[in-house]
Design a protein around this motif. Structure first.
Motif, PDB file in Angstrom:
ATOM      1  N   LEU A 263       0.976  -1.364  -0.230  1.00 51.59           N
ATOM      2  CA  LEU A 263      -0.151  -0.058   0.057  1.00 51.59           C
ATOM      3  C   LEU A 263       0.922   1.397  -0.012  1.00 51.59           C
ATOM      4  CD1 LEU A 263      -2.778  -1.059   2.419  1.00 51.59           C
ATOM      5  CD2 LEU A 263      -3.083  -0.796  -0.001  1.00 51.59           C
ATOM      6  N   ALA A 264       1.985   1.125   0.906  1.00 48.34           N
ATOM      7  CA  ALA A 264       2.828   2.388   0.990  1.00 48.34           C
ATOM      8  C   ALA A 264       3.603   2.754  -0.644  1.00 48.34           C
ATOM      9  CB  ALA A 264       4.033   2.128   1.673  1.00 48.34           C
ATOM     10  N   ASP A 265       3.844   1.683  -1.179  1.00 50.77           N
ATOM     11  CA  ASP A 265       4.326   1.882  -2.572  1.00 50.77           C
ATOM     12  C   ASP A 265       3.231   2.667  -3.538  1.00 50.77           C
ATOM     13  OD1 ASP A 265       7.029   1.038  -2.107  1.00 50.77           O
ATOM     14  OD2 ASP A 265       6.954  -0.964  -2.680  1.00 50.77           O
ATOM     15  N   LEU A 266       2.080   2.063  -3.079  1.00 51.67           N
ATOM     16  CA  LEU A 266       0.971   3.035  -4.226  1.00 51.67           C
ATOM     17  C   LEU A 266       0.858   4.458  -3.514  1.00 51.67           C
ATOM     18  CD1 LEU A 266      -1.937  -0.032  -4.193  1.00 51.67           C
ATOM     19  CD2 LEU A 266      -0.160   0.612  -6.077  1.00 51.67           C
ATOM     20  N   ASP A 267       0.881   4.508  -2.452  1.00 51.20           N
ATOM     21  CA  ASP A 267       0.483   6.022  -1.786  1.00 51.20           C
ATOM     22  C   ASP A 267       1.107   5.866  -0.397  1.00 51.20           C
ATOM     23  OD1 ASP A 267      -0.725   8.421  -0.590  1.00 51.20           O
ATOM     24  OD2 ASP A 267      -1.457   8.655  -2.586  1.00 51.20           O
ATOM     25  N   PRO A 268       1.917   6.917  -0.090  1.00 53.71           N
ATOM     26  CA  PRO A 268       2.412   6.816   1.556  1.00 53.71           C
ATOM     27  C   PRO A 268       1.076   6.708   2.543  1.00 53.71           C
ATOM     28  CG  PRO A 268       3.461   8.240   0.272  1.00 53.71           C
ATOM     29  CD  PRO A 268       2.475   7.709  -0.598  1.00 53.71           C
ATOM     30  N   ILE A 269      -0.201   7.508   2.048  1.00 51.64           N
ATOM     31  CA  ILE A 269      -1.174   7.615   2.960  1.00 51.64           C
ATOM     32  C   ILE A 269      -2.213   6.590   3.020  1.00 51.64           C
ATOM     33  CG2 ILE A 269      -2.769   8.860   1.783  1.00 51.64           C
ATOM     34  CD1 ILE A 269      -1.628   9.646   5.219  1.00 51.64           C
ATOM     35  N   ALA A 270      -2.046   5.680   2.076  1.00 58.73           N
ATOM     36  CA  ALA A 270      -2.880   4.561   1.941  1.00 58.73           C
ATOM     37  C   ALA A 270      -2.889   3.570   3.042  1.00 58.73           C
ATOM     38  CB  ALA A 270      -2.460   3.747   0.697  1.00 58.73           C
ATOM     39  N   PRO A 271      -1.672   3.234   3.829  1.00 54.79           N
ATOM     40  CA  PRO A 271      -1.785   2.356   4.829  1.00 54.79           C
ATOM     41  C   PRO A 271      -2.649   3.056   6.161  1.00 54.79           C
ATOM     42  CG  PRO A 271       0.201   2.521   3.936  1.00 54.79           C
ATOM     43  CD  PRO A 271      -0.434   3.480   3.202  1.00 54.79           C
ATOM     44  N   VAL A 272      -2.519   4.350   6.181  1.00 54.88           N
ATOM     45  CA  VAL A 272      -3.226   5.090   7.279  1.00 54.88           C
ATOM     46  C   VAL A 272      -4.646   4.979   7.213  1.00 54.88           C
ATOM     47  CG1 VAL A 272      -3.553   7.307   8.523  1.00 54.88           C
ATOM     48  CG2 VAL A 272      -1.405   6.591   7.486  1.00 54.88           C
ATOM     49  N   VAL A 273      -4.999   5.086   5.678  1.00 55.57           N
ATOM     50  CA  VAL A 273      -6.683   5.227   5.582  1.00 55.57           C
ATOM     51  C   VAL A 273      -7.260   3.800   5.739  1.00 55.57           C
ATOM     52  CG1 VAL A 273      -8.310   5.430   3.572  1.00 55.57           C
ATOM     53  CG2 VAL A 273      -6.459   6.898   3.715  1.00 55.57           C
TER      54      VAL A 273
END
Length: 411
Positions: A165-175
């Motif tokens: 998820l982090a490789d897709l977008d750094p904030i994606a894991p938080v969401v």
């Protein structure tokens, strides 16, 4: 709801909290770069581990300060289910707030405050779900083994999924973390509250005082502290070491960390059952010694495949000791003080995680990765040796370590 189903739901709650937490670890370098001036992918290494260190530490500061309070409150009220729900849904809001801060020009200080609040809420769901497992029949090792496998699976799956998820977008894991916590916060409402009745006229301070009356709890607390210290160390220093030493991206780092977490997860339940049969002493003492030695070996391994093998061994030895340590807390705790006892265990464990992050990051920054790994690994070995005399004096009859039965399994 039967004991088996309750065990499954509560273990799933523990899993969700840990999975959400670990989702952020592989990509923490890119995540903190959103609120700092350091370039993405290089922020921790270029700033002496500072940004990531404090981001991870803020959550565990909330854990340390509030784990005991949640436990004491649940003991005083004689109820745990609504508090688990409050902690899970509050934690979900905390993650959502962090995601929102990525969309505005927020200061890193503000981020750390929100992170602290998210940790203070999340620990309520985590610690009290474990306490509810303590309340179940069926064997302390079995119930803590269920907690252990939930912890292990959460971390095992959270690392590779979070890296992707982090490789897709750094904030994606938080969401994803925030969305995930909503479900267990609601499903746990279906579980029967088996907490002993509240103690009328006694508040949280009176409940906490009962913890001081059982000094034998210092044994599992000490091992919980050092075990979680190594976990915190791996969460930050281990992640940065793997990425920098072997030039790995977040996805590859998450998969490599999974080499530790997968056996750690899969072996928790059988090792917990084993500790019901043979007692807690051998798994705790021997497991901790071997675990510490393998941690040192990780930094000495020259290749990724060899690191993976050593991480697997770290997971195996960790699974040998972890459920026995948690079960010993249950063995020693008075029935009506279980929330306080497990809260206290999570306080010292979270403090250990905090020391592993801050102390490990500072040590690695000052003296390098090799020294940091050696110090942390040998600390586990030294504790096992120092605590062995006291551990050998624990009276198995008094602490009921041989509760092997299936009483209430179908209740």
């Amino acid at each position: 709801m039967t004991v088996k189903r309750a065990r499954t739901v509560l273990a799933a709650t523990v899993f969700a909290v840990l999975f959400a937490q670990v989702l952020l670890y592989p990509g923490v370098t890119d995540l903190v770069a959103l609120w700092t001036d350091a370039p993405a992918g290089e922020s921790l290494a270029e700033t002496g581990l500072d940004a990531g260190k404090w981001f991870l530490a803020a959550e565990f500061a909330g854990f340390v300060l509030f784990a005991g309070a949640w436990g004491a409150l649940s003991d005083a009220l004689g109820r745990r289910v609504p508090l688990v729900t409050a902690g899970a849904l509050g934690g979900a809001l905390g993650y959502a707030a962090l995601a929102g801060l990525a969309l505005v020009d927020a200061s890193f200080g503000t981020v750390l405050l929100v992170r602290f609040a998210q940790g203070a809420l999340t620990i309520g769901a985590f610690s009290l779900a474990m306490t509810m497992l303590m309340d179940l029949d069926g064997g302390h090792g079995r119930n803590m083994g269920a907690a252990g496998i939930a912890i292990g699976l959460g971390t095992a799956l959270g690392a590779p999924v979070g890296g992707r998820l982090a490789d897709l977008d750094p904030i994606a894991p938080v969401v994803a973390a925030g969305a995930l916590l909503v479900l267990p916060g609601l499903v746990v409402l279906l579980v029967e509250d088996r907490a002993p009745g509240g103690r009328e006229g006694e508040g949280a301070l009176a409940a906490l005082s009962s913890l001081r009356a059982r000094p034998a709890l210092s044994l599992p607390y000490a091992f919980g502290f050092i075990d979680r210290l190594t976990a915190g160390f791996f969460a930050l220093v281990g992640t940065v070491y793997l990425r920098s030493a072997f030039d790995l991206d977040a996805t590859a780092t998450g998969l490599l960390l999974g080499a530790f977490f997968a056996p750690f997860a899969l072996l928790q339940y059988p090792m917990g059952v084993l500790s019901d049969r043979i007692g807690r002493k051998v798994p705790i003492a021997l497991g901790s010694t071997l675990y510490g030695l393998v941690v040192v070996g990780v930094v000495l391994a020259p290749t990724v495949p060899l690191v993976a093998v050593l991480l697997v061994l770290t997971g195996v030895t960790g699974a040998f000791m972890s459920p026995a340590t948690m079960a010993l807390v249950t063995d020693l705790a008075a029935e009506r003080d279980r929330g306080v006892a497990m809260g206290g265990y999570n306080v010292v464990g979270s403090f250990g995680f905090l020391v592993g992050i801050v102390g490990g990051g500072t040590l690695a920054d000052a003296f390098g990765f090799t020294v940091a790994f050696v110090v942390v690994g040998l600390a586990e070995v030294v504790l096992a040796a120092a605590a062995l005399p006291a551990l050998s004096r624990v009276d198995p009859e008094r602490v009921s370590v041989f509760d092997r039965g299936e009483k209430g399994e179908s209740a």
